[in-house]
Design an enzyme around this catalytic site. Structure first.
Site, PDB file in Angstrom:
ATOM      1  N   SER A   1       0.870  -1.183   0.000  1.00 41.41           N
ATOM      2  CA  SER A   1       0.000   0.000   0.000  1.00 41.41           C
ATOM      3  C   SER A   1       0.903   1.228   0.000  1.00 41.41           C
ATOM      4  CB  SER A   1      -0.874  -0.037   1.254  1.00 41.41           C
ATOM      5  OG  SER A   1      -1.602   1.157   1.401  1.00 41.41           O
TER       6      SER A   1
ATOM      7  N   LYS B   1      -1.317  -0.980  -4.273  1.00 41.27           N
ATOM      8  CA  LYS B   1      -2.463  -0.142  -3.906  1.00 41.27           C
ATOM      9  C   LYS B   1      -1.957   1.272  -3.729  1.00 41.27           C
ATOM     10  CE  LYS B   1      -4.830   0.235   0.523  1.00 41.27           C
ATOM     11  NZ  LYS B   1      -5.565  -0.519   1.565  1.00 41.27           N
TER      12      LYS B   1
ATOM     13  N   LYS C   1      -2.902   5.137  -2.446  1.00 40.79           N
ATOM     14  CA  LYS C   1      -3.832   5.989  -1.719  1.00 40.79           C
ATOM     15  C   LYS C   1      -4.221   7.157  -2.619  1.00 40.79           C
ATOM     16  CE  LYS C   1      -3.846   3.953   2.340  1.00 40.79           C
ATOM     17  NZ  LYS C   1      -5.077   3.439   2.950  1.00 40.79           N
TER      18      LYS C   1
ATOM     19  N   ASP D   1      -7.174   3.322  -2.924  1.00 38.25           N
ATOM     20  CA  ASP D   1      -7.857   3.394  -1.625  1.00 38.25           C
ATOM     21  C   ASP D   1      -8.058   4.864  -1.264  1.00 38.25           C
ATOM     22  OD1 ASP D   1      -8.866   3.163   0.922  1.00 38.25           O
ATOM     23  OD2 ASP D   1      -7.155   2.056   1.745  1.00 38.25           O
TER      24      ASP D   1
ATOM     25  N   GLU E   1     -11.184   1.112  -3.144  1.00 34.20           N
ATOM     26  CA  GLU E   1     -11.478   0.864  -1.737  1.00 34.20           C
ATOM     27  C   GLU E   1     -12.054   2.119  -1.085  1.00 34.20           C
ATOM     28  OE1 GLU E   1      -8.046  -0.866   0.137  1.00 34.20           O
ATOM     29  OE2 GLU E   1      -8.827  -0.510   2.150  1.00 34.20           O
TER      30      GLU E   1
ATOM     31  N   ASP F   1     -13.913  -0.895   3.366  1.00 40.89           N
ATOM     32  CA  ASP F   1     -12.983  -1.031   4.487  1.00 40.89           C
ATOM     33  C   ASP F   1     -13.659  -0.389   5.704  1.00 40.89           C
ATOM     34  OD1 ASP F   1     -10.957  -0.708   6.374  1.00 40.89           O
ATOM     35  OD2 ASP F   1      -9.498   0.213   5.040  1.00 40.89           O
TER      36      ASP F   1
ATOM     37  N   LYS G   1     -10.300  -6.436   8.106  1.00 39.32           N
ATOM     38  CA  LYS G   1      -9.319  -6.049   9.123  1.00 39.32           C
ATOM     39  C   LYS G   1      -9.865  -6.558  10.436  1.00 39.32           C
ATOM     40  CE  LYS G   1      -7.522  -1.857   6.960  1.00 39.32           C
ATOM     41  NZ  LYS G   1      -7.650  -0.401   6.954  1.00 39.32           N
TER      42      LYS G   1
ATOM     43  N   GLY H   1      -4.483  -4.175   6.175  1.00 34.69           N
ATOM     44  CA  GLY H   1      -3.398  -3.967   7.134  1.00 34.69           C
ATOM     45  C   GLY H   1      -3.524  -2.608   7.787  1.00 34.69           C
TER      46      GLY H   1
HETATM   47  O1  OSB Z   1      -7.057   2.104   4.719  1.00 36.13           O
HETATM   48  O2  OSB Z   1      -6.141   0.255   4.408  1.00 36.13           O
HETATM   49  C1  OSB Z   1      -6.139   1.341   4.963  1.00 36.13           C
HETATM   50  C2  OSB Z   1      -2.950   1.817   7.009  1.00 36.13           C
HETATM   51  C3  OSB Z   1      -3.461   2.431   8.119  1.00 36.13           C
HETATM   52  C4  OSB Z   1      -4.801   2.728   8.182  1.00 36.13           C
HETATM   53  C5  OSB Z   1      -5.632   2.383   7.121  1.00 36.13           C
HETATM   54  C6  OSB Z   1      -5.149   1.743   6.003  1.00 36.13           C
HETATM   55  C7  OSB Z   1      -3.759   1.487   5.927  1.00 36.13           C
HETATM   56  C8  OSB Z   1      -3.103   0.900   4.772  1.00 36.13           C
HETATM   57  C9  OSB Z   1      -1.764   0.211   5.003  1.00 36.13           C
HETATM   58  O3  OSB Z   1      -3.515   0.987   3.649  1.00 36.13           O
HETATM   59  C10 OSB Z   1      -1.797  -1.239   4.822  1.00 36.13           C
HETATM   60  C11 OSB Z   1      -0.575  -1.899   5.405  1.00 36.13           C
HETATM   61  O4  OSB Z   1      -0.549  -2.217   6.601  1.00 36.13           O
HETATM   62  O5  OSB Z   1       0.378  -2.104   4.661  1.00 36.13           O
HETATM   63 MG    MG Z   2      -8.370   1.072   3.407  1.00 34.56          MG
END
Ligand code: OSB
Ligand code: MG
Length: 372
Positions: A137, A163, A165, A190, A215, A240, A264, A292
Site C-alpha cells: 500500500s 495499492k 492511496k 484506496d 477501496e 474497508d 481487518k 493492514g
Molecule cells: O485504509 O487500508 C487502509 C494503514 C493504516 C490505516 C488504514 C489503512 C492502511 C493501509 C496500510 O492501507 C496497509 C498496510 O498495513 O500495509
Molecule cells: Mg483502506
C-alpha cells in the site's frame, strides 16, 4: 481448562521507515498497544490497531486503553475458560470499540492455539496454504515522479499488487501514470472515505484504468451511497471503514454496496467476527482480502494466519517487515517471497512469532499489569 492469570498492556511506538500519507493524515511513527495474556506458563499476544488520533476511526490508543482497563479486562481476570467465547461473553454488553475488543480476543486465540500446540490458522479452520499472496500500500506522494519511483521500487522487490492511496486532486492523473507504466500490474486505489457521490463522474473515468477495485471511496460510516455508486461503476468497490461487524457486511452485500470486502480483524472486533464475515463472503460469493494497519510482527502474524482461510482469494495488505520498520519487536521478521509475491505463514504454535524482550522494552512508552 485454562485460567487468566495476568494481563499486560504495553503501549509502544516504532518509527516507520517511510512517512505514510493517506487522505486522513500523515504518519511518521506507528504507536500501538500490545496485549499479553498469561496462563500456565504461556503468553498469548494481540495487537490493538487503533491510531493515536481518531482519523481512521473513532477509536484511539487512549480510548482503547480506557476500555480495556476499565471494562474488558476486569471481568475476565482469574476466569477459568476452555473457549474464546467464554471469555468474550463476559464483556459482550460493551458496545463499539472493536479494536480494543479485538486486541484482547486475538491474544486469547493465540494463547489457546499455543496451548494446543497448533498454528493459529489451523485453529481458525484455515491453514491449508503456507504462503499468503500480498501486495503493498503506497501513500500519497509529494510528486508524480516520486510516486513512479516508489512504485518501481516495490515492483522490483517483487510485489505484484500495488495499492495507491488517493484523495481529491490526487486520483486520475497518478493512477493513469502508473497504469501507463505498468499495463498489466494488479493496481487498485484506496480513498479512505475522501470522496462523495458528487464525484461519481471521476470514478466512471477510473473505470477505464482496469483497477482491481476502488477501496472505500465514500463516507466512513456509509453503506447506502456506496450501493448507488457501485451501480454506476464497472470497477468493484471494496469496503474497508464501513464494515465493523458481520451485520454491516450482510447489509452491504444485501444492497450491493460492494463486490469485495477488506477484512481487518481489528475493525470488525476480533477473530470471531472475522470468521463470521468470512462465512458470509463464502455464501454470497464475495471475495475477501486481508487489510493492514501498519502492524508490528504481532498483528502481521495474526493477519497472515487469518488470510490462510479459503475465501481470502485476493492479495492482502501484508508487506514485508522492512517495508514498515527498520527493526521489529517480534522475531522472525517477514520477508517477501519475490518469485510469487507471497509471505510465508509462521509455522510454530499460535501466531508463530515471539517478542524480543529487549526490543519491547526499548519501544515501550507505557505499561500496565493486571494481576489476579
Ligand atoms: O485504509 O487500508 C487502509 C494503514 C493504516 C490505516 C488504514 C489503512 C492502511 C493501509 C496500510 O492501507 C496497509 C498496510 O498495513 O500495509
Ligand atoms: Mg483502506
Amino acid at each position: 481448562m485454562m485460567k487468566i492469570e495476568r494481563i499486560e498492556l504495553h503501549q509502544i511506538s516504532q518509527n516507520l521507515v517511510h512517512p505514510f500519507r493517506t487522505s486522513f493524515g500523515t504518519q511518521l511513527e506507528r504507536p500501538c498497544i500490545l496485549v499479553a495474556v498469561y496462563s500456565q506458563g504461556l503468553v498469548g499476544w494481540g495487537e490493538c490497531v487503533a491510531h493515536i488520533d481518531p482519523g481512521y476511526s473513532y477509536e484511539t490508543i487512549g480510548t482503547a486503553w480506557h476500555v480495556l482497563r476499565d471494562f474488558l479486562i476486569p471481568p475476565i481476570l482469574d476466569l477459568p475458560f476452555d473457549t474464546v467465547k467464554e471469555v468474550t461473553a463476559r464483556y459482550g454488553w460493551v458496545r463499539g470499540h472493536p479494536m480494543a475488543k479485538a486486541s484482547l480476543e486475538n491474544a486469547i486465540w493465540d494463547l489457546l492455539a499455543r496451548a494446543e500446540g497448533i498454528p493459529l490458522g489451523q485453529m481458525l479452520g484455515g491453514g491449508q496454504r503456507s504462503r499468503v499472496e500480498v501486495g503493498v500500500s503506497i501513500g500519497i506522494q509529494p510528486t508524480l515522479a516520486g510516486l513512479l519511483e516508489r512504485v518501481d521500487l516495490f515492483v522490483e522487490l517483487g510485489y505484484r499488487r500495488i495499492k495507491m492511496k488517493i484523495e481529491p486532486g490526487w486520483e486520475l492523473e497518478p493512477l493513469r501514470a502508473v497504469r501507463e507504466r505498468y499495463p498489466s500490474l494488479k493496481l487498485m486505489a484506496d480513498a479512505n472515505s475522501a470522496f462523495s457521490l458528487e464525484h461519481s463522474p471521476l470514478f466512471q473515468q477510473l473505470d477505464s484504468l482496469d483497477l482491481l477495485m476502488i477501496e472505500q471511496p465514500l463516507h466512513h460510516d456509509d453503506i447506502a451511497d456506496h450501493a448507488k455508486l457501485q451501480a454506476q461503476l464497472k470497477t468493484p468497490i471494496c469496503l474497508d471503514e464501513s464494515i465493523h461487524s458481520p451485520n454491516h457486511a450482510r447489509w452491504a452485500l444485501e444492497i450491493g454496496a460492494c463486490r469485495i470486502i477488506n477484512m481487518k480483524v481489528g475493525r470488525v472486533g476480533g477473530l470471531t467476527n472475522a470468521l463470521a464475515i468470512h462465512e458470509l463472503g463464502v455464501e454470497a460469493g464475495i471475495p475477501l482480502w486481508c487489510g493492514g494497519m501498519l502492524e508490528t510482527g504481532v498483528g502481521r502474524a495474526t493477519n497472515l494466519h487469518l488470510a490462510t482461510l479459503p475465501n481470502f482469494t485476493l492479495p492482502g495488505d501484508i508487506s514485508a517487515t522492512a517495508r514498515y520498520y527498520a527493526e521489529d519487536i517480534a522475531e522472525p521478521a517477514f520477508h517477501l517471497n519475490s518469485e510469487d509475491s507471497t509471505i510465508t505463514v509462521p509455522a510454530g504454535p499460535g501466531i508463530g512469532v515471539e517478542l524480543v524482550p529487549k526490543r519491547l522494552k526499548k519501544y515501550t512508552v507505557r505499561t500496565q499489569t493486571f494481576d489476579v
